[in-house]
Design an enzyme around this catalytic site. Structure first.
Site, short mmCIF file in Angstrom:
data_model
loop_
_atom_site.label_atom_id
_atom_site.label_comp_id
_atom_site.label_asym_id
_atom_site.label_seq_id
_atom_site.Cartn_x
_atom_site.Cartn_y
_atom_site.Cartn_z
N ASP A 3 -26.97 108.05 33.00
CA ASP A 3 -25.71 108.46 33.63
C ASP A 3 -25.75 109.94 34.01
O ASP A 3 -24.81 110.46 34.62
CB ASP A 3 -24.50 108.11 32.75
CG ASP A 3 -24.50 108.84 31.43
OD1 ASP A 3 -25.50 109.49 31.09
OD2 ASP A 3 -23.47 108.74 30.71
N SER A 4 -26.87 110.61 33.70
CA SER A 4 -27.08 111.97 34.22
C SER A 4 -27.07 111.95 35.75
O SER A 4 -26.99 113.00 36.38
CB SER A 4 -28.42 112.54 33.72
OG SER A 4 -29.47 111.63 33.94
N ASP A 22 -28.00 103.03 31.61
CA ASP A 22 -26.98 103.64 30.75
C ASP A 22 -25.62 102.97 30.95
O ASP A 22 -25.22 102.70 32.09
CB ASP A 22 -26.80 105.11 31.13
CG ASP A 22 -27.31 106.05 30.06
OD1 ASP A 22 -27.48 105.63 28.91
OD2 ASP A 22 -27.54 107.23 30.41
N LYS A 55 -28.47 101.28 27.51
CA LYS A 55 -28.39 102.36 26.51
C LYS A 55 -26.94 102.76 26.33
O LYS A 55 -26.18 102.76 27.31
CB LYS A 55 -29.22 103.57 26.95
CG LYS A 55 -29.07 104.77 26.00
CD LYS A 55 -30.12 105.84 26.22
CE LYS A 55 -29.83 106.81 27.34
NZ LYS A 55 -28.55 107.54 27.18
N GLU A 64 -24.34 105.63 23.91
CA GLU A 64 -24.34 106.83 23.07
C GLU A 64 -23.54 106.60 21.79
O GLU A 64 -22.57 105.85 21.79
CB GLU A 64 -23.73 108.01 23.84
CG GLU A 64 -24.56 108.44 25.03
CD GLU A 64 -24.00 109.67 25.73
OE1 GLU A 64 -23.05 110.31 25.21
OE2 GLU A 64 -24.53 110.02 26.81
N GLU A 121 -31.64 113.44 21.37
CA GLU A 121 -31.51 114.51 22.39
C GLU A 121 -31.12 115.84 21.75
O GLU A 121 -30.16 115.91 20.97
CB GLU A 121 -30.46 114.11 23.46
CG GLU A 121 -30.30 115.21 24.51
CD GLU A 121 -29.55 114.79 25.76
OE1 GLU A 121 -29.24 113.61 25.91
OE2 GLU A 121 -29.30 115.69 26.60
O1 KIV Z 1 -28.48 110.15 31.18
C1 KIV Z 1 -29.64 110.49 30.90
O2 KIV Z 1 -30.44 110.89 31.77
C2 KIV Z 1 -30.05 110.41 29.51
C3 KIV Z 1 -31.36 111.04 29.14
C4 KIV Z 1 -31.20 112.50 29.13
C5 KIV Z 1 -31.88 110.53 27.86
O3 KIV Z 1 -29.35 109.89 28.70
#
Ligand code: KIV
Length: 279
Positions: A49-50, A88, A118, A120, A187
């Site tokens: 989600d970055s 994510d 994924k 969090e 992280e």
């Molecule tokens: O969103 C993302 O890119 C991430 C990575 C930094 C692990 O969660």
């Protein structure tokens, strides 16, 4: 809708089997062309989600939607062949209840063709991780600096720098592994803590600003390619594509203004009409 099954891809059990072995090579990816270029060299591609910051210029990941993740996830699946694809779950799409998480994670798997999601959070997400994995959805955990928690943390701050914080983070990792997470992203945390977690849990840890002892490493591709204007200290730039892109745009501008581009080889000419055969 895609929901494709590609048996040539790296599988979740293959990732788990790498615990303590050759380090897992992981990168983020958000679109088809870069996925195609990176795919041969990695074990896992994360549609993180970055992308909110990298692709959309947001300040945090909080504005990212499920539809954005699905669109980019499907593009990365289409662009790649070999890597395990993890997408994510964005903020607000899974925290409320295990059933909310299942509903949205099932959409992600069905509509992108990815293999896993994924999310969090540590111990507080263990019930949800168990619920999803029991119902066919592999889950990667993520602890330490969890960017969706930025407002609670008061910024993007490394975690576990004080040893008093270590016990809670170690329990987070154990709870995620016991709940069925197939790997855990660590992280921005103290290296000593990442070493302890890696030694203690049964599943691979994937470090980003954590420790070289983790079972694998991940970076945001744009950061390691030299495309991001500002990078955290844990990033190493393996290329300087930002400078190359600016240089290419400058050269293009020069040639357009001087009418050197397009040249004859970049333009079409009229075809000469074929003569009618004489009968
Ligand atoms: O969103 C993302 O890119 C991430 C990575 C930094 C692990 O969660």
């Amino acid at each position: 809708m895609s929901a494709q099954v590609n048996i040539k891809r790296t599988s979740v059990p293959q990732i788990i089997a790498r615990k303590g072995g050759e380090p897992l090579v992981c990168l983020t990816s958000y679109h088809a062309h870069t996925a195609r270029l990176i795919d041969p060299y990695v074990d896992l591609l994360l549609v993180g989600d970055s992308l909110g910051m990298v692709m959309y210029g947001m300040e945090t990941t909080l504005g990212v939607t499920l539809d954005m993740m699905i669109a980019h996830g499907a593009a990365v699946v289409r662009g790649s062949q070999k890597a395990l694809i993890v997408v994510d779950m964005p903020f607000g799409s899974y925290e409320e209840s295990p059933t909310q998480a299942f509903h949205n994670a099932a959409r992600v798997l069905k509509e992108t063709g990815c293999q896993a999601i994924k999310l969090e959070g540590g111990s507080r997400m263990a019930e949800t991780v168990h619920y999803l994995t029991q119902r066919g959805i592999p889950v990667m955990g993520h602890i330490g600096l969890t960017p969706q928690n930025v407002n609670v943390l008061g910024g993007f701050k490394a975690q576990g720098l004080a040893q008093e914080e270590w016990a809670a983070l170690q329990i987070d990792a154990q709870d995620l592994a016991q709940a069925g997470a197939f790997s855990i992203v660590l992280e921005a945390m103290a290296a000593g803590l990442a070493d302890k977690i890696t030694a203690a849990v049964s599943v691979p840890t994937i470090g980003i600003g954590a420790s070289a002892a983790c079972d694998g490493q991940i970076l945001v591709s744009e950061d390691m390619l030299g495309l991001s204007p500002k990078v955290p200290r844990f990033v190493k730039e393996f290329a300087t594509l930002g400078a190359q892109i600016a240089g290419a745009a400058e050269a293009y501008g020069r040639e357009v203004r001087a009418r050197r581009f397009p040249s004859a080889e970049n333009t079409y000419t009229t075809k000469s009409k074929k003569k009618e055969p004489t009968k």
